[in-house]
Design a protein around this motif. Structure first.
Motif, PDB file in Angstrom:
ATOM      1  N   VAL A 281       0.836  -1.208   0.000  1.00  0.00           N
ATOM      2  CA  VAL A 281       0.000   0.000   0.000  1.00  0.00           C
ATOM      3  C   VAL A 281       0.864   1.250   0.000  1.00  0.00           C
ATOM      4  CG1 VAL A 281      -1.724   1.302   1.301  1.00  0.00           C
ATOM      5  CG2 VAL A 281      -1.861  -1.186   1.202  1.00  0.00           C
ATOM      6  N   ASP A 282       1.963   1.205   0.751  1.00  0.00           N
ATOM      7  CA  ASP A 282       2.855   2.362   0.855  1.00  0.00           C
ATOM      8  C   ASP A 282       4.248   1.879   1.242  1.00  0.00           C
ATOM      9  OD1 ASP A 282       3.730   4.980   0.831  1.00  0.00           O
ATOM     10  OD2 ASP A 282       2.141   5.719   2.144  1.00  0.00           O
ATOM     11  N   TYR A 283       5.223   2.794   1.153  1.00  0.00           N
ATOM     12  CA  TYR A 283       6.620   2.448   1.396  1.00  0.00           C
ATOM     13  C   TYR A 283       7.235   3.584   2.212  1.00  0.00           C
ATOM     14  CZ  TYR A 283      11.128   0.244   0.186  1.00  0.00           C
ATOM     15  OH  TYR A 283      12.348  -0.412   0.221  1.00  0.00           O
ATOM     16  N   LEU A 284       7.516   3.322   3.491  1.00  0.00           N
ATOM     17  CA  LEU A 284       8.052   4.341   4.385  1.00  0.00           C
ATOM     18  C   LEU A 284       9.534   4.096   4.636  1.00  0.00           C
ATOM     19  CD1 LEU A 284       5.222   4.580   7.077  1.00  0.00           C
ATOM     20  CD2 LEU A 284       5.361   5.647   4.834  1.00  0.00           C
ATOM     21  N   VAL A 285      10.333   5.136   4.407  1.00  0.00           N
ATOM     22  CA  VAL A 285      11.780   5.040   4.613  1.00  0.00           C
ATOM     23  C   VAL A 285      12.134   5.600   5.985  1.00  0.00           C
ATOM     24  CG1 VAL A 285      14.055   5.725   3.748  1.00  0.00           C
ATOM     25  CG2 VAL A 285      12.194   5.235   2.131  1.00  0.00           C
ATOM     26  N   LYS A 286      12.806   4.788   6.790  1.00  0.00           N
ATOM     27  CA  LYS A 286      13.230   5.227   8.124  1.00  0.00           C
ATOM     28  C   LYS A 286      14.298   6.315   8.003  1.00  0.00           C
ATOM     29  CE  LYS A 286      12.906   0.420   9.777  1.00  0.00           C
ATOM     30  NZ  LYS A 286      13.696  -0.712  10.307  1.00  0.00           N
ATOM     31  N   PRO A 287      14.319   7.266   8.940  1.00  0.00           N
ATOM     32  CA  PRO A 287      13.317   7.506   9.987  1.00  0.00           C
ATOM     33  C   PRO A 287      12.159   8.328   9.429  1.00  0.00           C
ATOM     34  CG  PRO A 287      15.079   9.090  10.207  1.00  0.00           C
ATOM     35  CD  PRO A 287      15.465   8.196   9.048  1.00  0.00           C
ATOM     36  N   PHE A 288      11.006   8.212  10.042  1.00  0.00           N
ATOM     37  CA  PHE A 288       9.838   8.959   9.597  1.00  0.00           C
ATOM     38  C   PHE A 288       9.035   9.379  10.825  1.00  0.00           C
ATOM     39  CE2 PHE A 288       8.997   4.434   9.543  1.00  0.00           C
ATOM     40  CZ  PHE A 288       7.869   4.321  10.321  1.00  0.00           C
ATOM     41  N   GLU A 289       8.217  10.413  10.648  1.00  0.00           N
ATOM     42  CA  GLU A 289       7.394  10.933  11.738  1.00  0.00           C
ATOM     43  C   GLU A 289       6.026  10.251  11.751  1.00  0.00           C
ATOM     44  OE1 GLU A 289       8.553  13.011  13.948  1.00  0.00           O
ATOM     45  OE2 GLU A 289      10.476  13.300  12.933  1.00  0.00           O
ATOM     46  N   PHE A 290       5.323  10.432  12.849  1.00  0.00           N
ATOM     47  CA  PHE A 290       3.987   9.842  12.979  1.00  0.00           C
ATOM     48  C   PHE A 290       3.056  10.331  11.876  1.00  0.00           C
ATOM     49  CE2 PHE A 290      -0.411  10.319  14.553  1.00  0.00           C
ATOM     50  CZ  PHE A 290      -0.739   8.977  14.645  1.00  0.00           C
ATOM     51  N   GLU A 291       3.206  11.600  11.486  1.00  0.00           N
ATOM     52  CA  GLU A 291       2.324  12.148  10.450  1.00  0.00           C
ATOM     53  C   GLU A 291       2.430  11.350   9.155  1.00  0.00           C
ATOM     54  OE1 GLU A 291       2.752  15.220  13.499  1.00  0.00           O
ATOM     55  OE2 GLU A 291       4.232  14.016  12.413  1.00  0.00           O
ATOM     56  N   ARG A 292       3.652  10.954   8.789  1.00  0.00           N
ATOM     57  CA  ARG A 292       3.832  10.173   7.550  1.00  0.00           C
ATOM     58  C   ARG A 292       3.277   8.760   7.725  1.00  0.00           C
ATOM     59  NH1 ARG A 292       3.200   7.994   3.785  1.00  0.00           N
ATOM     60  NH2 ARG A 292       4.438   7.718   1.891  1.00  0.00           N
ATOM     61  N   PHE A 293       3.458   8.191   8.908  1.00  0.00           N
ATOM     62  CA  PHE A 293       2.888   6.877   9.204  1.00  0.00           C
ATOM     63  C   PHE A 293       1.365   6.949   9.115  1.00  0.00           C
ATOM     64  CE2 PHE A 293       1.148   3.729  12.131  1.00  0.00           C
ATOM     65  CZ  PHE A 293       1.851   2.580  11.787  1.00  0.00           C
ATOM     66  N   SER A 294       0.802   7.985   9.692  1.00  0.00           N
ATOM     67  CA  SER A 294      -0.642   8.171   9.678  1.00  0.00           C
ATOM     68  C   SER A 294      -1.158   8.326   8.251  1.00  0.00           C
ATOM     69  CB  SER A 294      -1.017   9.408  10.509  1.00  0.00           C
ATOM     70  OG  SER A 294      -2.405   9.625  10.507  1.00  0.00           O
ATOM     71  N   GLU A 295      -0.396   9.009   7.411  1.00  0.00           N
ATOM     72  CA  GLU A 295      -0.771   9.164   6.004  1.00  0.00           C
ATOM     73  C   GLU A 295      -0.836   7.807   5.314  1.00  0.00           C
ATOM     74  OE1 GLU A 295       1.602  10.700   2.132  1.00  0.00           O
ATOM     75  OE2 GLU A 295       1.383  12.203   3.714  1.00  0.00           O
TER      76      GLU A 295
END
Length: 224
Positions: free
Chosen positions: A99-113
Motif C-alpha cells: 500500500v505504501d513504502y516508508l523510509v526510516k526515519p519517519f514521523e507519525f504524520e507520515r505513518f498516519s498518512e
C-alpha cells in the motif's frame, strides 16, 4: 477494528511502530514476529488486515517474504517500513501490492498518512463484491499523496501533514477549530485555512452547530 501485525527485527523500531498503531483509532495491535512460519501460523489463526513489514530481516528479506505470502494466496495489505530506498526494492514492493513504502526515519504524520491510504483502499474494496468504475476512480484519486507543489499559496505540506495526522489518529471524532488548534499548537486562523482546503478536496466535511446566539460553530470530521 483492523488487526495489525508488525514484522520488524529491531526492538526499538518495533516498539515505535507499535505505539504509532495504538495511537490510531480502529487499529488493533496483534503482535510482532520475524519468522515466516510463525507469521503464516498467525495469518491462519487470526484475521490479520495489515502487516507493517521491514525489508531487512535476519533470515528472509522482507520483499522475499512478501512474495512468499502472495504465492501462498495471502492478500493481506502490507505497508513497507525500512531503511532500504533503492529504486528496485521500491518497485518490487509495489509490484507485490504494498500500500505504501516508508523510509526510516519517519514521523507519525507520515505513518498516519500511510494508514489513511490503507483505510481508504480497504473501505472501498471491502464494501461490495462488485465495485463501480466511479469508486475505482475515487480510490485512485484519494490514495494519491498531496505534494507541496499542489498546495495553494500560503499552505505548507509539513503543517498539512501534522493536521492530517491528528485527524487520522482519531477517525470518527468530530473536531472544532479551537480543539484542533489546542491539539496541534497551530493558531485558529491557520487551522481554518487548512480545513477550508481539506474540505475543498473532500478530505473533511464541515457540520455547522448553531448555538443560542451569534454565528454557527463549524465542526469537522475526517472523510475515510
Amino acid at each position: 477494528m483492523r488487526n495489525v501485525l508488525i514484522v520488524e527485527d529491531d526492538p526499538m523500531v518495533a516498539l515505535i511502530n507499535k505505539n504509532y498503531v495504538k495511537l490510531i483509532k480502529n487499529l488493533n495491535y496483534v503482535g510482532c514476529s520475524i519468522e515466516e512460519d510463525e507469521i503464516i501460523e498467525i495469518l491462519k489463526k487470526k484475521n490479520i488486515d495489515l502487516i507493517i513489514l521491514d525489508v531487512y530481516l535476519p533470515k528472509k528479506n522482507g520483499l522475499e517474504l512478501l512474495k512468499s505470502l502472495r504465492n501462498k494466496g495471502y492478500l493481506v495489505d502490507v505497508i513497507m517500513v525500512t531503511a532500504a530506498n533503492k529504486a528496485d526494492d521500491i518497485k518490487t514492493a509495489f509490484a507485490y501490492g504494498a500500500v505504501d513504502y516508508l523510509v526510516k526515519p519517519f514521523e507519525f504524520e507520515r505513518f498516519s498518512e500511510a494508514i489513511n491510504k490503507y483505510l481508504i483502499k480497504s473501505n472501498v474494496l471491502n464494501e461490495d463484491d462488485v465495485i463501480a468504475q466511479e469508486k475505482i476512480d475515487n480510490l485512485s484519486s484519494c490514495t494519491n499523496t498531496i505534494h507541496s507543489e499542489e498546495l495553494p499559496k500560503g499552505l505548507q505540506k509539513k503543517t498539512l501533514d501534522k493536521i492530517l495526522g491528528i485527524l487520522n489518529s482519531l477517525q470518527g471524532e468530530i473536531w472544532t477549530i479551537s480543539e484542533l488548534s489546542s491539539k496541534s499548537g497551530i493558531s485558529n486562523v491557520t487551522i481554518k485555512k487548512y480545513m477550508d482546503y481539506l474540505e475543498n478536496i473532500k478530505k473533511v466535511e464541515s457540520r455547522p452547530v448553531y448555538g443560542n446566539i451569534g454565528r454557527p460553530e463549524y465542526k469537522y470530521v475526517f472523510c475515510e
